[in-house]
Every structure is written in structure tokens, then in C-alpha cells.
Design a protein around this motif. Structure first.
Motif, PDB file in Angstrom:
ATOM      1  N   MET A  10       0.866  -1.181   0.000  1.00  0.00           N
ATOM      2  CA  MET A  10       0.000   0.000   0.000  1.00  0.00           C
ATOM      3  C   MET A  10       0.899   1.226   0.000  1.00  0.00           C
ATOM      4  N   ASN A  30       1.056   5.754  -0.149  1.00  0.00           N
ATOM      5  CA  ASN A  30       0.373   7.039  -0.061  1.00  0.00           C
ATOM      6  C   ASN A  30       0.768   7.884  -1.264  1.00  0.00           C
ATOM      7  N   TYR A  90      -1.930   0.027   7.771  1.00  0.00           N
ATOM      8  CA  TYR A  90      -2.712   0.762   6.772  1.00  0.00           C
ATOM      9  C   TYR A  90      -3.147   2.130   7.285  1.00  0.00           C
ATOM     10  N   ALA A 113      -2.188   5.704   5.399  1.00  0.00           N
ATOM     11  CA  ALA A 113      -3.252   6.648   5.045  1.00  0.00           C
ATOM     12  C   ALA A 113      -3.038   8.007   5.727  1.00  0.00           C
ATOM     13  N   THR A 131       0.692  -4.883   3.659  1.00  0.00           N
ATOM     14  CA  THR A 131      -0.586  -5.129   4.305  1.00  0.00           C
ATOM     15  C   THR A 131      -1.463  -6.014   3.433  1.00  0.00           C
ATOM     16  N   GLU A 169      -4.811  -6.650   0.958  1.00  0.00           N
ATOM     17  CA  GLU A 169      -5.554  -5.949  -0.085  1.00  0.00           C
ATOM     18  C   GLU A 169      -6.809  -5.287   0.461  1.00  0.00           C
ATOM     19  N   ALA A 172      -6.298  -1.990   2.497  1.00  0.00           N
ATOM     20  CA  ALA A 172      -5.990  -0.834   1.656  1.00  0.00           C
ATOM     21  C   ALA A 172      -7.216  -0.403   0.859  1.00  0.00           C
ATOM     22  N   GLU A 173      -7.961  -1.369   0.351  1.00  0.00           N
ATOM     23  CA  GLU A 173      -9.135  -1.049  -0.461  1.00  0.00           C
ATOM     24  C   GLU A 173     -10.206  -0.324   0.351  1.00  0.00           C
ATOM     25  N   TYR A 198      -9.662   1.831   2.643  1.00  0.00           N
ATOM     26  CA  TYR A 198      -9.259   3.235   2.693  1.00  0.00           C
ATOM     27  C   TYR A 198      -9.500   3.921   1.359  1.00  0.00           C
ATOM     28  N   VAL A 207      -4.605   6.801  -1.397  1.00  0.00           N
ATOM     29  CA  VAL A 207      -3.654   5.693  -1.326  1.00  0.00           C
ATOM     30  C   VAL A 207      -3.886   4.753  -2.507  1.00  0.00           C
ATOM     31  N   ILE A 260      -2.708   0.638  -4.364  1.00  0.00           N
ATOM     32  CA  ILE A 260      -2.343  -0.760  -4.142  1.00  0.00           C
ATOM     33  C   ILE A 260      -1.382  -1.219  -5.229  1.00  0.00           C
TER      34      ILE A 260
END
Length: 345
Positions: free
Chosen positions: A140, A142, A219, A223, A232, A234, A237-238, A240, A247, A249
Motif C-alpha cells: 500500500m 500514499n 494501513y 493513510a 498489508t 488488499e 488498503a481497499e 481506505y 492511497v 495498491i
């Protein structure tokens, strides 16, 4: 009967809905005789945003009262181990399946009533655990801290000096997902010839001594711009991305793992019937549809609706992750990582 939850607003509104479900059980079984409600004690490393709506729906449907004990996967598994002579929990939900397998002696085999509807690559032939969701491990990043075109392409890029001190990674002795990530590194670079550990040493050096105490911090800290990159899951991250965070992936070019998190019946559980009902509920079609639609988690059911906005499973390069090896060698793998951290190796 379908889940009565529609949309993230409903889910977020439920994050404090369980304040009254923590009463301890003084009964000796699942019977509701004498006016007693059925009860269930749940050990879970999950975040509240996942736990609360699912548990509330289970309570509403069944009338079973759930006590939830939260913590890191490693700490909760050690608790199960410590309580083996007098178990206080009924279900462990949902650490990485390889972590649960490593503690298999403390769980009772149970084959869910939904077994024939589950994808066979995620099920356990010994029925120690029941898969809940498939979790590809990813990088992940930023977008405010990583310039377009400079994103890492794979795991190997995490050893680039330009990322030193800028990578979020959790302690694999406490986080089940972090352990899976560690085993994934070893698989990607060579677990038999020592090259995997060479990568891990370089990776740790690039962490610059910063190891986070829990996977949830990874995560969140990416963020929040505390770290540029994070190793991390999937779905974390998704979530967020769905919430508007800036952010992204990265699916590592070397390949990754997609080990399911899972639920398991604790051996000697005081409420085995309620525990089995809960496990069946988790892999029922409507809960599995919910985790796909609301959390973009990959279902473990054959009849699940394909995810929207994410690569399909066959589009992700997967490593030949040796689940049995990871589970049986977990103690040694974590021990060696700790030796690297302490400078013994």
C-alpha cells in the motif's frame, strides 16, 4: 433471509452497537433452559468495522449473546494455548489460516454445513479451520508521499535505500497477516537456499528499527502519511480507497500469497453448538456477499458475486505458497526474524 445492512453508513453506525454484549457466562452449555440465553465467546483480531455488523446480525437472527475479546492474532492464540485446560473462548475468528493451523492442537475439527459451497483451494482437509475471506498481500502506498512513476513494483524494491524508515510493517509475532507476509517474502526469494532470509535482513534494515505492534497500524499510518509504504492486506488498503484516502495498491511483480483468514472451534469450548452456528453463519451466502460488497474482501464461496473495481483472482500473480510449511515452521520463522531484529543474526 438477507442481511439487513445496506451501505457503509449503516455499517459505520453499528460500530458501538455491541456495548451490551459482553456479559460473562456462568452456564455450562448452550441450552437456553430456565430463561438463560445462549451465549458465545469470540476471540477476534478483526477490526470493529467488520466485527460489529456481522456479530449484530448474528445476534439478531439467533438470539445468541456474543462476548467479543479483541487483540492481535499472536496474543489471542497464546491465550487459547494458556487456557487449554479450561477454555474460556468458543470461536477464534479470523486470524490467518496458517497461524491457526500452527496452533491446531488447541482447536476441534468441525466441517461447516456450507462446506460443499466453498472453494476447495481454501478449505482444510482436516477441518481445523473454516476459511472466511481470501486475503492477497500487497504493498500500500500514499500517493501524496510517493511520486507518480516512482512506486515500487515488487517486494525487492522495499530494500531500496530511498524507502529507508518509510515502510510500515507489523510485528509478525503479534500479527497473523504480518507472519503471512514474512512467509511470503521467504517464498518469493527462496526459503530453501537462504536467499529469502537475505532479503528479509535487507528489508528489516530498511525498516530502520520501526516495527509496528499491530497490523491495523500499518494501513492507518500509510493513510495518515506517517509512512509512504506499507506491507498489508488488499482488503485493508481497499477500504481506505473506498473511504476516499489518497492511497494505492501494488500487486508485487514477484507474486504474492492469498491465504484466507479463518474461523476455528476452540477445543473444549463451553458453547460448541453456538460456535458451530456462528461458523456456519460466517460462510453463508449473504455474509459472504456482504464482505464483498461492503469491504471488497474476496469471498471463499463458489457462488460469490465477482468483486468490482479490483483485479479478479486469476489476474493476480500468485506464488506457490506452501501453507503446511508456513504453519509447521511458524515458531522457527518468527524466532529467526526476532534474531535479526535483536542483532543475534
Amino acid at each position: 433471509m438477507r442481511l439487513k445492512l445496506a451501505g457503509m453508513a449503516s455499517l459505520l453506525a453499528l460500530t458501538t452497537a455491541l456495548a451490551g454484549c459482553g456479559a460473562s457466562d456462568s452456564g455450562s452449555g448452550d441450552s437456553a433452559q430456565g430463561g438463560k440465553k445462549e451465549k458465545l465467546t469470540l476471540y477476534t483480531p478483526n477490526g470493529a468495522e467488520i466485527n460489529n455488523p456481522i456479530i449484530k446480525e448474528f445476534q439478531d437472527r439467533t438470539g445468541i449473546e456474543v462476548e467479543m475479546i479483541s487483540g492481535g492474532t499472536g496474543d489471542l492464540l497464546k491465550r487459547v494455548q494458556a487456557e487449554a485446560s479450561s477454555p474460556q473462548g468458543d470461536v477464534f475468528w479470523a486470524g490467518g489460516a496458517d497461524s491457526l493451523e500452527a496452533y491446531s492442537k488447541y482447536f476441534e475439527p468441525y466441517r461447516t454445513a456450507e462446506y460443499d459451497s466453498l472453494l476447495p483451494q481454501y478449505t482444510d482437509k482436516n477441518d481445523i479451520y473454516t476459511p472466511f475471506a481470501a486475503l492477497p498481500m500487497i504493498i500500500m502506498y500514499n500517493k501524496d508521499l510517493v511520486k507518480a512513476g516512482e512506486e515500487p513494483k515488487g517486494w525487492a524494491d522495499l530494500t531500496d535505500p530511498k524507502w529507508k524508515g518509510k515502510i510500515a510493517y507489523a510485528d509478525p509475532s503479534k500479527s497473523g497477516s504480518s507472519f503471512t507476509q514474512l512467509a511470503t517474502f521467504l517464498t518469493a526469494f527462496g526459503k530453501e537456499d537462504g536467499k529469502g532470509w537475505e532479503f528479509v535482513k535487507k528489508f528489516y534494515q530498511n525498516l530502520d528499527g520501526k516495527i509496528l505492534s499491530g497490523s491495523g497500524l500499518v494501513y492507518k499510518s500509510v493513510a495518515d502519511k506517517e509512512f509512504a509504504l506499507g506491507v498489508t492486506m488488499e482488503e485493508a488498503a481497499e477500504r481506505y480507497i473506498m473511504g476516499g484516502a489518497n492511497v494505492g495498491i501494488i500487486y508485487p511483480s514477484e507474486g504474492t500469497s492469498s491465504v484466507p483468514d479463518a474461523a476455528a472451534l476452540i477445543k473444549g469450548a463451553k458453547h460448541p453448538d453456538a460456535a458451530k452456528k456462528f461458523i456456519d453463519f460466517l460462510v453463508g451466502k449473504d455474509v459472504q456477499e456482504l464482505i464483498g460488497k461492503e469491504f471488497n474482501r474476496r469471498s471463499v464461496r463458489k457462488d460469490a458475486t465477482p468483486l468490482q473495481g479490483l483485479p479478479q483472482s486469476d489476474e493476480i500473480k500468485l506464488l506457490d505458497y506452501d501453507f503446511a510449511w508456513a504453519a509447521s515452521n511458524k515458531t522457527d520463522i518468527i524466532g529467526r526474524f526476532q534474531n535479526i531484529v535483536t542483532g543475534v543474526e
